[in-house]
Design an enzyme around this catalytic site. Structure first.
Site, mmCIF file in Angstrom:
data_model
loop_
_atom_site.group_PDB
_atom_site.id
_atom_site.type_symbol
_atom_site.label_atom_id
_atom_site.label_comp_id
_atom_site.label_asym_id
_atom_site.label_seq_id
_atom_site.Cartn_x
_atom_site.Cartn_y
_atom_site.Cartn_z
ATOM 1 C CE LYS A 3 -108.974 47.905 -28.825
ATOM 2 N NZ LYS A 3 -109.499 47.007 -29.872
HETATM 3 C C1 E4P Z 1 -112.134 44.778 -29.522
HETATM 4 O O1 E4P Z 1 -111.787 45.810 -29.002
HETATM 5 C C2 E4P Z 1 -111.392 43.525 -29.376
HETATM 6 O O2 E4P Z 1 -110.127 43.642 -29.956
HETATM 7 C C3 E4P Z 1 -112.183 42.380 -29.958
HETATM 8 O O3 E4P Z 1 -113.495 42.428 -29.433
HETATM 9 C C4 E4P Z 1 -111.576 41.016 -29.731
HETATM 10 O O4 E4P Z 1 -112.479 40.017 -30.144
HETATM 11 P P1 E4P Z 1 -112.055 38.490 -30.384
HETATM 12 O O5 E4P Z 1 -111.748 37.879 -29.033
HETATM 13 O O6 E4P Z 1 -113.247 37.857 -31.019
HETATM 14 O O7 E4P Z 1 -110.840 38.515 -31.256
#
Ligand code: E4P
Length: 286
Positions: A111
């Site tokens: 990522k």
């Molecule tokens: C996943 O890849 C993301 O980092 C995550 O869904 C972020 O979620 P949040 O906005 O609830 O922190």
């Protein structure tokens, strides 16, 4: 349960939780993690509570152990591992971390944030045959840039539009997902949409309607889905949002990625939050 076409990933940082979700659903297609979720991992929390803060190397080693435990539980959507970066981190530094992380498990997706440096790192990565997931995406222009930057990849690249955080600022976050899906109808299919920042059953069911290729979901939303007997959207399903609509933009996916407007306030704030969360676990914050 009718298994949805959309692959379901667990949005978390605790292997125990992933195991529990797998028992609940009978499957887990994949997992996403991020620096905030890793900082919340029970073992890391215990270490911090006992007064032991981590060195950067220890943080990487703990992250590695976590994803190595999750990896065999996940299906073919893999495990997304996020590089540690702040607003000054260069593409080459992100890429070096990404390369190391990619070697941890056989089903890794790296990522990178949806910034110029993150996209450069993604470009370097796909050239080396690495799988990537571009995170903190809040606009159709950002998704178009992801498409252009990862063109030629041999493996599908993921883009993660964040729904809940757009809802939080009074917009209809699901509109971005719908717009990106529509835009990619004009593409070659090398980027898959991984809906993220999912907060409700309605978000999840609308992802099924839009046929996003993947969705990452916190365990508590999956628990609700299971406890209500795995509802699926019917023909009458209507997604209701009180947020401001986000209009579709006509964009040419063949443009160079640098020509898209990739600035978004929430991307910047998202990086800040990840940095604050992982620095809180470190003995010597940078
Ligand atoms: C996943 O890849 C993301 O980092 C995550 O869904 C972020 O979620 P949040 O906005 O609830 O922190």
């Amino acid at each position: 349960m009718t298994r949805p076409k959309t692959k379901i990933l667990v949005d978390g940082g605790d292997p125990q939780e992933t195991r529990w979700v797998k028992e609940l659903l009978g499957f887990v297609d994949g997992q996403t993690t991020n620096p905030s979720l890793i900082a919340k991992n029970p073992h890391i929390r215990d270490l911090i509570a006992s007064g032991h803060k981590l060195s950067k190397r220890e943080e990487m080693d703990e992250y590695k152990k976590i994803v190595q435990t999750i990896s065999p539980l996940a299906g073919d959507a893999g495990v997304s591992i996020e590089v540690f970066s702040d607003e000054r981190t260069l593409a080459t530094e992100m890429f070096d971390q990404g390369r190391e992380m990619f070697s941890w498990i056989p089903n890794a997706y790296i990522k990178y944030p949806c910034t110029a440096e993150g996209l450069r790192a993604a470009q370097m990565s796909v050239k080396q045959g690495m799988r990537v997931n571009i995170t903190l995406c809040f606009s159709q222009q950002q998704a178009a840039a992801v498409y252009a930057a990862t063109k030629g990849t041999k493996q599908p690249a993921y883009v993660s539009p964040f729904v809940g955080r757009l809802d939080d600022i009074g917009q209809n976050g699901m509109d971005v997902v719908r717009n990106i899906k529509q835009m990619f109808l004009n593409g070659d299919g090398h980027v898959l949409v991984l809906a993220a920042s999912i907060r409700s059953l309605e978000h999840l069911l609308y992802c099924f309607v839009l046929e996003t290729e993947l969705v990452t979901v916190p365990a508590k939303v999956l628990e609700l889905w299971a406890n209500t007997n795995f509802p699926m959207p019917d023909k009458q399903f209507q997604y209701k949002s009180s947020g401001n609509p986000i209009p579709y933009e006509e964009l040419d996916l063949e443009r160079p990625w640098e020509t898209f407007d990739i600035q978004h306030e929430l991307t910047r704030k998202g990086i800040e939050k990840f940095v604050a969360d992982y620095r809180a676990t470190l003995s010597r914050p940078a």
